[in-house]
Design a protein around this motif. Structure first.
Motif, PDB file in Angstrom:
ATOM      1  N   ALA A 279       0.829  -1.209   0.000  1.00 20.73           N
ATOM      2  CA  ALA A 279       0.000   0.000   0.000  1.00 20.73           C
ATOM      3  C   ALA A 279       0.863   1.258   0.000  1.00 20.73           C
ATOM      4  N   VAL A 280       1.932   1.245   0.801  1.00 15.54           N
ATOM      5  CA  VAL A 280       2.825   2.403   0.850  1.00 15.54           C
ATOM      6  C   VAL A 280       3.486   2.628  -0.514  1.00 15.54           C
ATOM      7  N   CYS A 281       4.000   1.564  -1.113  1.00 14.56           N
ATOM      8  CA  CYS A 281       4.701   1.696  -2.399  1.00 14.56           C
ATOM      9  C   CYS A 281       3.750   2.114  -3.520  1.00 14.56           C
ATOM     10  N   LEU A 282       2.626   1.420  -3.629  1.00  6.93           N
ATOM     11  CA  LEU A 282       1.681   1.727  -4.700  1.00  6.93           C
ATOM     12  C   LEU A 282       1.063   3.108  -4.501  1.00  6.93           C
ATOM     13  N   GLY A 283       0.795   3.452  -3.251  1.00  8.02           N
ATOM     14  CA  GLY A 283       0.252   4.775  -2.961  1.00  8.02           C
ATOM     15  C   GLY A 283       1.240   5.868  -3.314  1.00  8.02           C
ATOM     16  N   TYR A 284       2.517   5.621  -3.041  1.00  8.42           N
ATOM     17  CA  TYR A 284       3.551   6.586  -3.383  1.00  8.42           C
ATOM     18  C   TYR A 284       3.595   6.799  -4.895  1.00  8.42           C
ATOM     19  N   GLY A 285       3.567   5.688  -5.658  1.00 11.43           N
ATOM     20  CA  GLY A 285       3.614   5.804  -7.108  1.00 11.43           C
ATOM     21  C   GLY A 285       2.441   6.590  -7.657  1.00 11.43           C
ATOM     22  N   LEU A 286       1.261   6.313  -7.137  1.00  8.53           N
ATOM     23  CA  LEU A 286       0.067   7.022  -7.596  1.00  8.53           C
ATOM     24  C   LEU A 286       0.133   8.502  -7.217  1.00  8.53           C
ATOM     25  N   ALA A 287       0.546   8.787  -5.989  1.00  8.97           N
ATOM     26  CA  ALA A 287       0.644  10.170  -5.537  1.00  8.97           C
ATOM     27  C   ALA A 287       1.667  10.951  -6.367  1.00  8.97           C
ATOM     28  N   THR A 288       2.779  10.308  -6.698  1.00 10.07           N
ATOM     29  CA  THR A 288       3.809  10.961  -7.499  1.00 10.07           C
ATOM     30  C   THR A 288       3.285  11.287  -8.893  1.00 10.07           C
ATOM     31  N   ALA A 289       2.561  10.336  -9.481  1.00 11.05           N
ATOM     32  CA  ALA A 289       2.001  10.557 -10.818  1.00 11.05           C
ATOM     33  C   ALA A 289       1.002  11.713 -10.812  1.00 11.05           C
ATOM     34  N   ILE A 290       0.190  11.796  -9.754  1.00 17.15           N
ATOM     35  CA  ILE A 290      -0.795  12.878  -9.652  1.00 17.15           C
ATOM     36  C   ILE A 290      -0.094  14.212  -9.412  1.00 17.15           C
ATOM     37  N   ARG A 291       0.888  14.219  -8.524  1.00 12.80           N
ATOM     38  CA  ARG A 291       1.593  15.457  -8.188  1.00 12.80           C
ATOM     39  C   ARG A 291       2.334  16.016  -9.398  1.00 12.80           C
ATOM     40  N   GLN A 292       2.939  15.125 -10.185  1.00 10.27           N
ATOM     41  CA  GLN A 292       3.692  15.571 -11.350  1.00 10.27           C
ATOM     42  C   GLN A 292       2.842  15.599 -12.619  1.00 10.27           C
ATOM     43  N   ARG A 293       1.572  15.221 -12.479  1.00  9.75           N
ATOM     44  CA  ARG A 293       0.653  15.178 -13.625  1.00  9.75           C
ATOM     45  C   ARG A 293       1.262  14.383 -14.776  1.00  9.75           C
ATOM     46  N   ASN A 294       1.748  13.199 -14.416  1.00  7.84           N
ATOM     47  CA  ASN A 294       2.433  12.341 -15.379  1.00  7.84           C
ATOM     48  C   ASN A 294       2.004  10.898 -15.138  1.00  7.84           C
ATOM     49  N   ALA A 295       1.002  10.444 -15.886  1.00  7.16           N
ATOM     50  CA  ALA A 295       0.461   9.101 -15.679  1.00  7.16           C
ATOM     51  C   ALA A 295       1.475   8.008 -15.968  1.00  7.16           C
ATOM     52  N   SER A 296       2.501   8.328 -16.770  1.00  6.61           N
ATOM     53  CA  SER A 296       3.472   7.300 -17.163  1.00  6.61           C
ATOM     54  C   SER A 296       4.341   6.827 -16.007  1.00  6.61           C
ATOM     55  N   ILE A 297       4.349   7.551 -14.876  1.00  9.93           N
ATOM     56  CA  ILE A 297       5.182   7.116 -13.751  1.00  9.93           C
ATOM     57  C   ILE A 297       4.353   6.534 -12.615  1.00  9.93           C
ATOM     58  N   ALA A 298       3.091   6.215 -12.905  1.00  4.03           N
ATOM     59  CA  ALA A 298       2.238   5.617 -11.872  1.00  4.03           C
ATOM     60  C   ALA A 298       2.787   4.275 -11.399  1.00  4.03           C
ATOM     61  N   LEU A 299       3.585   3.630 -12.243  1.00  7.33           N
ATOM     62  CA  LEU A 299       4.170   2.336 -11.880  1.00  7.33           C
ATOM     63  C   LEU A 299       5.439   2.481 -11.037  1.00  7.33           C
ATOM     64  N   ALA A 300       5.744   3.696 -10.611  1.00  4.37           N
ATOM     65  CA  ALA A 300       6.943   3.890  -9.784  1.00  4.37           C
ATOM     66  C   ALA A 300       6.865   3.059  -8.513  1.00  4.37           C
ATOM     67  N   GLY A 301       5.670   2.921  -7.951  1.00  4.45           N
ATOM     68  CA  GLY A 301       5.508   2.116  -6.749  1.00  4.45           C
ATOM     69  C   GLY A 301       5.808   0.652  -6.994  1.00  4.45           C
ATOM     70  N   VAL A 302       5.373   0.145  -8.151  1.00  8.00           N
ATOM     71  CA  VAL A 302       5.674  -1.240  -8.517  1.00  8.00           C
ATOM     72  C   VAL A 302       7.183  -1.416  -8.684  1.00  8.00           C
ATOM     73  N   SER A 303       7.805  -0.447  -9.339  1.00  8.91           N
ATOM     74  CA  SER A 303       9.259  -0.502  -9.532  1.00  8.91           C
ATOM     75  C   SER A 303       9.980  -0.524  -8.195  1.00  8.91           C
ATOM     76  N   ALA A 304       9.519   0.300  -7.255  1.00 15.88           N
ATOM     77  CA  ALA A 304      10.139   0.329  -5.930  1.00 15.88           C
ATOM     78  C   ALA A 304       9.993  -1.023  -5.236  1.00 15.88           C
ATOM     79  N   MET A 305       8.839  -1.653  -5.390  1.00 11.98           N
ATOM     80  CA  MET A 305       8.637  -2.971  -4.781  1.00 11.98           C
ATOM     81  C   MET A 305       9.595  -3.991  -5.367  1.00 11.98           C
ATOM     82  N   VAL A 306       9.801  -3.959  -6.669  1.00 12.54           N
ATOM     83  CA  VAL A 306      10.732  -4.884  -7.321  1.00 12.54           C
ATOM     84  C   VAL A 306      12.147  -4.641  -6.810  1.00 12.54           C
TER      85      VAL A 306
END
Length: 329
Positions: A279-306
């Motif tokens: 939840a922390v990782c996926l939430g971070y990725g989603l929040a980052t994508a919203i904050r930067q208005r960049n949907a392409s980085i919504a998977l940042a949380g998944v990347s962090a988990m990997v």
């Protein structure tokens, strides 16, 4: 010693970099000429035409030298270049074949080494990507969630540090501590920095230049990269009897948490730590994508988990491996 009098040895460990090596050498050759340096391309057995590209440039520019690196790994490439061609040079500059550098990169490094008296000048490593996965990985690697606040993953204002991304090193200091430990395929830079500090040498993080790193473009590649990083860090801990930093100890919990979640069929509470981490990782990725208005980085949380999982698995794998099998991290 003035900048004009400081000679350099620019070393590029290389393996199958035909798409980048020509442009990189074109960028570095003027710097080598300005600084009285030579460029050594240590090739680990490329099969994609890299060697032919370099040989064509060697024929035009005697400052560029191609050598074979039969051991293939980067640590061996640097050691070989310094051992065979380092005499007479003051500084070693390490270049990653798949990185991006400003045109004055080498100049700024030498200037800071001379101004500070540092034995090693390290740089910030900013990550950038092009495809969707690579952009998400870059966002994760540029964040505290992905790197734990590692200083060399963020822009520095200039400071003395324990470790950073290797850029310039005084050859006398490099030789004095024995160069890189070639049993390390990952984390060899941190291991060398530990020995440099223990020998009394000083490491300065540059505020005047940095490099750009292009990450893995698949999650599978990212996992195996961080698996190697985790194993390398564990070898460093075992070799020097070091206590990991807090930012390194927290990810160690990830592999046990994932393992515990497998027993959720016995009791649902076993899955709670895993769900909180996800939840922390996926939430971070989603929040980052919203904050930067960049949907392409919504998977940042998944990347962090990997990244977390690969690093944790690699660390525990190395830590629990019988001593006789600990040959290469």
């Amino acid at each position: 010693m003035t900048q004009a009098a400081a000679s350099i040895l620019i070393v590029i460990p290389c393996l199958n970099e035909a798409a980048h090596i020509g442009g990189l050498l074109g960028q570095l050759r003027p710097a080598a000429a300005r600084l009285g340096g030579r460029i050594i391309v240590a090739d680990g057995g490329s099969t994609d035409g890299t060697q032919a590209i370099v040989e064509n440039i060697v024929a035009k520019d005697p400052r560029v030298i191609l050598i074979a690196n039969p051991k293939r790994i980067q640590s061996a490439a640097i050691n070989l270049a310094v051992a065979t061609l380092g005499d007479g040079a003051d500084y070693l500059i390490r270049i990653d074949a798949h990185g991006g550098y400003p045109d004055d990169y080498c100049d700024r490094l030498v200037e800071e080494a001379l101004a500070t008296g540092a034995d090693s000048v390290v740089v910030s490593m900013l990550t950038a990507g092009t495809g969707a996965v690579q952009k998400a990985v870059a966002a994760a690697q540029n964040s505290k969630l992905g790197t734990g606040g590692s200083k060399h993953r963020h822009i520095s204002e200039g400071e003395w540090v324990d470790h950073g991304h290797h850029a310039l090193m005084r050859i006398a200091a490099f030789r004095d501590v024995g160069g890189y430990d070639e049993s390390f395929s990952h984390n060899e830079d941190a291991e060398l920095d530990y020995r440099l500090r223990r020998a009394g040498y000083r490491i300065w993080m540059s505020a005047r230049t940095q490099m750009v790193y292009y990450p893995r473009s698949t999650l599978k590649g990212l996992y195996f990269q961080y698996l190697g990083y985790g194993r390398g860090r564990a070898r460093n801990v075992l070799k020097h009897r070091m206590v990991p930093k807090l930012r390194q100890m927290i990810p160690l919990l990830v592999a046990p948490v994932v393992l515990l979640a497998l027993f959720s069929f016995v009791h649902w509470l076993a899955a709670v730590p895993f769900l909180l981490w996800a939840a922390v990782c996926l939430g971070y990725g989603l929040a980052t994508a919203i904050r930067q208005r960049n949907a392409s980085i919504a998977l940042a949380g998944v990347s962090a988990m990997v990244m977390h999982f690969g690093w944790s698995v690699g660390f525990w794998q190395q830590l629990l491996t019988p001593r006789l099998q600990r040959k290469v991290a």
